[in-house]
Design a protein around this motif. Sequence first.
Motif, short mmCIF file in Angstrom:
data_model
loop_
_atom_site.label_atom_id
_atom_site.label_comp_id
_atom_site.label_asym_id
_atom_site.label_seq_id
_atom_site.Cartn_x
_atom_site.Cartn_y
_atom_site.Cartn_z
N THR A 195 4.91 4.23 7.68
CA THR A 195 4.72 5.33 6.73
C THR A 195 6.04 6.01 6.39
O THR A 195 6.12 6.75 5.41
N ARG A 196 7.08 5.73 7.19
CA ARG A 196 8.39 6.34 6.95
C ARG A 196 9.41 5.31 6.47
O ARG A 196 10.61 5.60 6.42
N LEU A 197 8.93 4.13 6.12
CA LEU A 197 9.82 3.06 5.67
C LEU A 197 9.50 2.68 4.23
O LEU A 197 8.33 2.59 3.85
N VAL A 224 17.57 0.01 3.03
CA VAL A 224 18.80 0.62 2.54
C VAL A 224 18.66 2.14 2.64
O VAL A 224 17.74 2.72 2.06
N ALA A 225 19.56 2.76 3.39
CA ALA A 225 19.54 4.21 3.56
C ALA A 225 20.03 4.90 2.29
O ALA A 225 20.70 4.28 1.45
N VAL A 246 23.02 -0.60 5.04
CA VAL A 246 22.01 -1.66 5.02
C VAL A 246 21.60 -2.02 6.44
O VAL A 246 22.45 -2.18 7.33
N ARG A 247 20.29 -2.17 6.63
CA ARG A 247 19.75 -2.65 7.90
C ARG A 247 18.95 -3.92 7.62
O ARG A 247 18.08 -3.94 6.75
N ALA A 250 0.83 -1.20 0.00
CA ALA A 250 0.00 0.00 0.00
C ALA A 250 0.87 1.25 0.00
O ALA A 250 2.02 1.23 0.46
N PRO A 251 0.33 2.37 -0.50
CA PRO A 251 1.07 3.63 -0.41
C PRO A 251 1.38 3.97 1.05
O PRO A 251 0.64 3.55 1.96
N ALA A 252 2.43 4.71 1.29
CA ALA A 252 2.90 4.98 2.65
C ALA A 252 1.79 5.53 3.54
O ALA A 252 1.65 5.11 4.70
N VAL A 253 0.99 6.46 3.05
CA VAL A 253 -0.01 7.12 3.89
C VAL A 253 -1.12 6.15 4.30
O VAL A 253 -1.87 6.42 5.24
N GLU A 254 -1.25 5.03 3.59
CA GLU A 254 -2.32 4.09 3.89
C GLU A 254 -1.85 2.93 4.77
O GLU A 254 -2.62 2.01 5.06
#
Length: 314
Positions: free
Chosen positions: A134-136, A164-165, A170-171, A72-76
């Motif tokens: 929403t921030r990933l 990946v930043a 990498v995390r 889904a899109p981040a905001v959803e």
Amino acid sequence: MVFGSLSVQGHRVCVMSTSVPPSSLSPSRASDFMQCPLLYRFRVIDKLPEKPSEAATRGTLVHAVLERLFDAPAVERTAPRAKALIPGQWDRLLESRPELGELFARDEEGERLARWLAEAELLVERWFSLEDPTRLEPAERELFVETELESGLRLRGVIDRVDVAPTGEVRIVDYKTGKAPRPEYAEGALFQMKFYALVIWRLRRLVPRRLQLVYLGSGEVVTYDPVEADLERVERKLLALWDAIRLATETGDWRPRPTKLCGWCDHQAVCPEFGGTPPVYPLSVPPVAVPVPSVPPVAESGLESGPETARAAE
């Protein structure tokens, strides 16, 4: 192809095996061998069936929901939307693995299933207090990785999430639906993450910046920042472990290692620690050469007793 039999609840059951020697190692199977070599044999070589458990299946369901949420899109990517995915993902899981229906076969009123799904909802909802989807924007989800070390050992596994930043760091993230272990037992969980980090390092020549365990059962996040020396130690440990697995495979000597975890094992009926008999070993084992002691020449009068004769015969 090898035919054999095993005793289950007093009955002899015929089994047909197409087993082959193990050729790769994953974090789960490495942990199996360290926990109990015989358990490793039952799962990898004999491939004995195991009953599905509610806890493990709930974990699979929650993992599927968290993976699909990022479609889904981040905001959803909200908690209500995530929880709404649970029924559909459960249906998909049942479709791909019909045997899971046995978990609730006697639940005529559907009460146990409803409680089980509600527990899954709580785990999914708790995730939102630990991370903000929403921030990933994961670079990978449910990523299958495989590499071959210089020794020829193949390592493989599935990573829940790779972030990946913008700087390229990498995390590696792994979701756990149980509770975080006490500090003295934390190394066991980190072993899995260091395993993945080693594979990524060998594949991409890049040491992951961070390893992150997200414990949904207790609402905790455990992180570890590895360095090359960590991964070199893990590689040495895996090579030693693989040598032990190869030796057991070649000799057929798979010994049980009793622990408190035996109480949850599905294979008690065929485990010697519980009075059971393992199935016929499905792989060929070369005969062991028995050395014939050399006998020194003796006088015609025969062997004479004495310390010199005893030493010669040793």
